[in-house]
Design an enzyme around this catalytic site. Sequence first.
Site, PDB file in Angstrom:
ATOM      1  N   ASN A   9       0.858  -1.184   0.000  1.00 26.83           N
ATOM      2  CA  ASN A   9       0.000   0.000   0.000  1.00 26.83           C
ATOM      3  C   ASN A   9       0.896   1.236   0.000  1.00 26.83           C
ATOM      4  O   ASN A   9       1.473   1.592   1.028  1.00 26.83           O
ATOM      5  CB  ASN A   9      -0.904  -0.017   1.236  1.00 26.83           C
ATOM      6  CG  ASN A   9      -1.773   1.229   1.338  1.00 26.83           C
ATOM      7  OD1 ASN A   9      -1.926   1.984   0.381  1.00 26.83           O
ATOM      8  ND2 ASN A   9      -2.343   1.435   2.518  1.00 26.83           N
ATOM      9  N   TRP A  10       0.994   1.892  -1.146  1.00 28.06           N
ATOM     10  CA  TRP A  10       1.901   3.033  -1.265  1.00 28.06           C
ATOM     11  C   TRP A  10       1.345   4.302  -0.626  1.00 28.06           C
ATOM     12  O   TRP A  10       2.070   5.287  -0.480  1.00 28.06           O
ATOM     13  CB  TRP A  10       2.189   3.313  -2.749  1.00 28.06           C
ATOM     14  CG  TRP A  10       2.958   2.239  -3.435  1.00 28.06           C
ATOM     15  CD1 TRP A  10       3.289   0.991  -2.941  1.00 28.06           C
ATOM     16  CD2 TRP A  10       3.508   2.285  -4.754  1.00 28.06           C
ATOM     17  NE1 TRP A  10       3.992   0.278  -3.871  1.00 28.06           N
ATOM     18  CE2 TRP A  10       4.148   1.048  -5.003  1.00 28.06           C
ATOM     19  CE3 TRP A  10       3.509   3.249  -5.749  1.00 28.06           C
ATOM     20  CZ2 TRP A  10       4.785   0.760  -6.197  1.00 28.06           C
ATOM     21  CZ3 TRP A  10       4.144   2.962  -6.952  1.00 28.06           C
ATOM     22  CH2 TRP A  10       4.776   1.732  -7.170  1.00 28.06           C
ATOM     23  N   GLU A  97      -6.926   4.241   8.069  1.00 26.19           N
ATOM     24  CA  GLU A  97      -6.789   5.672   7.806  1.00 26.19           C
ATOM     25  C   GLU A  97      -8.051   6.235   7.167  1.00 26.19           C
ATOM     26  O   GLU A  97      -8.419   7.393   7.403  1.00 26.19           O
ATOM     27  CB  GLU A  97      -5.564   5.914   6.918  1.00 26.19           C
ATOM     28  CG  GLU A  97      -4.261   5.635   7.639  1.00 26.19           C
ATOM     29  CD  GLU A  97      -3.076   5.419   6.718  1.00 26.19           C
ATOM     30  OE1 GLU A  97      -1.993   5.095   7.243  1.00 26.19           O
ATOM     31  OE2 GLU A  97      -3.229   5.545   5.485  1.00 26.19           O
ATOM     32  N   GLU A 167      -5.323  -4.863  10.956  1.00 21.89           N
ATOM     33  CA  GLU A 167      -4.490  -3.716  11.293  1.00 21.89           C
ATOM     34  C   GLU A 167      -4.558  -3.468  12.807  1.00 21.89           C
ATOM     35  O   GLU A 167      -5.587  -3.006  13.303  1.00 21.89           O
ATOM     36  CB  GLU A 167      -4.987  -2.455  10.591  1.00 21.89           C
ATOM     37  CG  GLU A 167      -4.889  -2.448   9.094  1.00 21.89           C
ATOM     38  CD  GLU A 167      -5.331  -1.103   8.543  1.00 21.89           C
ATOM     39  OE1 GLU A 167      -4.451  -0.278   8.239  1.00 21.89           O
ATOM     40  OE2 GLU A 167      -6.554  -0.868   8.455  1.00 21.89           O
ATOM     41  N   SER A 212       2.888  -2.911  10.355  1.00 22.51           N
ATOM     42  CA  SER A 212       4.304  -2.560  10.201  1.00 22.51           C
ATOM     43  C   SER A 212       5.189  -3.786   9.996  1.00 22.51           C
ATOM     44  O   SER A 212       6.185  -3.979  10.694  1.00 22.51           O
ATOM     45  CB  SER A 212       4.798  -1.757  11.417  1.00 22.51           C
ATOM     46  OG  SER A 212       4.073  -0.557  11.549  1.00 22.51           O
ATOM     47  N   GLY A 233       3.003  -1.154   4.369  1.00 18.47           N
ATOM     48  CA  GLY A 233       2.983   0.287   4.183  1.00 18.47           C
ATOM     49  C   GLY A 233       4.351   0.816   3.808  1.00 18.47           C
ATOM     50  O   GLY A 233       4.783   0.734   2.661  1.00 18.47           O
ATOM     51  N   GLY A 234       5.073   1.359   4.787  1.00 18.18           N
ATOM     52  CA  GLY A 234       6.352   2.009   4.519  1.00 18.18           C
ATOM     53  C   GLY A 234       7.352   1.149   3.781  1.00 18.18           C
ATOM     54  O   GLY A 234       8.049   1.623   2.875  1.00 18.18           O
TER      55      GLY A 234
END
Length: 254
Positions: A9-10, A97, A167, A212, A233-234
């Site tokens: 997920n960018w 989010e 999540e 994460s 994510g990151g």
Amino acid sequence: MRQPLIAGNWKMNGTRSSAEALMKAVLQGTSAIEKSEIVVCPPFPFLALGEQVLGASAVRLGAQNVCTEASGAYTGEVSAQMLAEFGCHYIICGHSERREHYGETDAIVAKKLALTIDQGMTPILCVGETLEQREQGRMEDVIAGQIDEIINRNTIASFGQLEIAYEPVWAIGTGKTATPAQAQAVHNFIRRRIADHDPAIAAKVRILYGGSMKPGNALELLSQADIDGGLIGGAALVAEDFLAICQAGGTAAG
């Protein structure tokens, strides 16, 4: 054995040039990874680029969101049909989010899931509890409510046409860490909740970990019995890191 699914997920990151470079690096690196299914979910403006770069490769294209309506006067929204026409296979629905910043409710998420499935794509349903909810001992009630709302609105059959991402919102950006054992316990709870309605669907559905995941913890997490992949994510923004996680998925799958 459920095939591991690693989805990047960018979020709202990147430029056209950096997105193209990242897609090409992932595409090149995943050519030697056979056991993990791999998805990249760039921002909307880069979906056409993704369709062009990824083409008919094994790397699937996904979107980060979709409108609750099929068409009409909804300025700024993107429909499921549009996403399907650009080659999307997956759509993230109900990300934490989106729930936090844009007020998405379980009812809204249920509509997005239904439209995604109707267009022949696979939703990635995000569920999870906040720090406050976890500290109050409400984790199971919150997640059960998120799952049950989808079942009540879309029927249990819809869970045979989607993936789930857990999540642990309480462990994202808070300095707290979810251990592999804690993550496995929640994944197992999710599977058991679905099994109460349909054991066959529960055995099949893939439950991804969205807390994460990084190269350093990916293998231990993915080796847990009920963790079938990751919503990244990151680490998805760095090709080397993302590819390492994809490789860990293949290793965990044996």
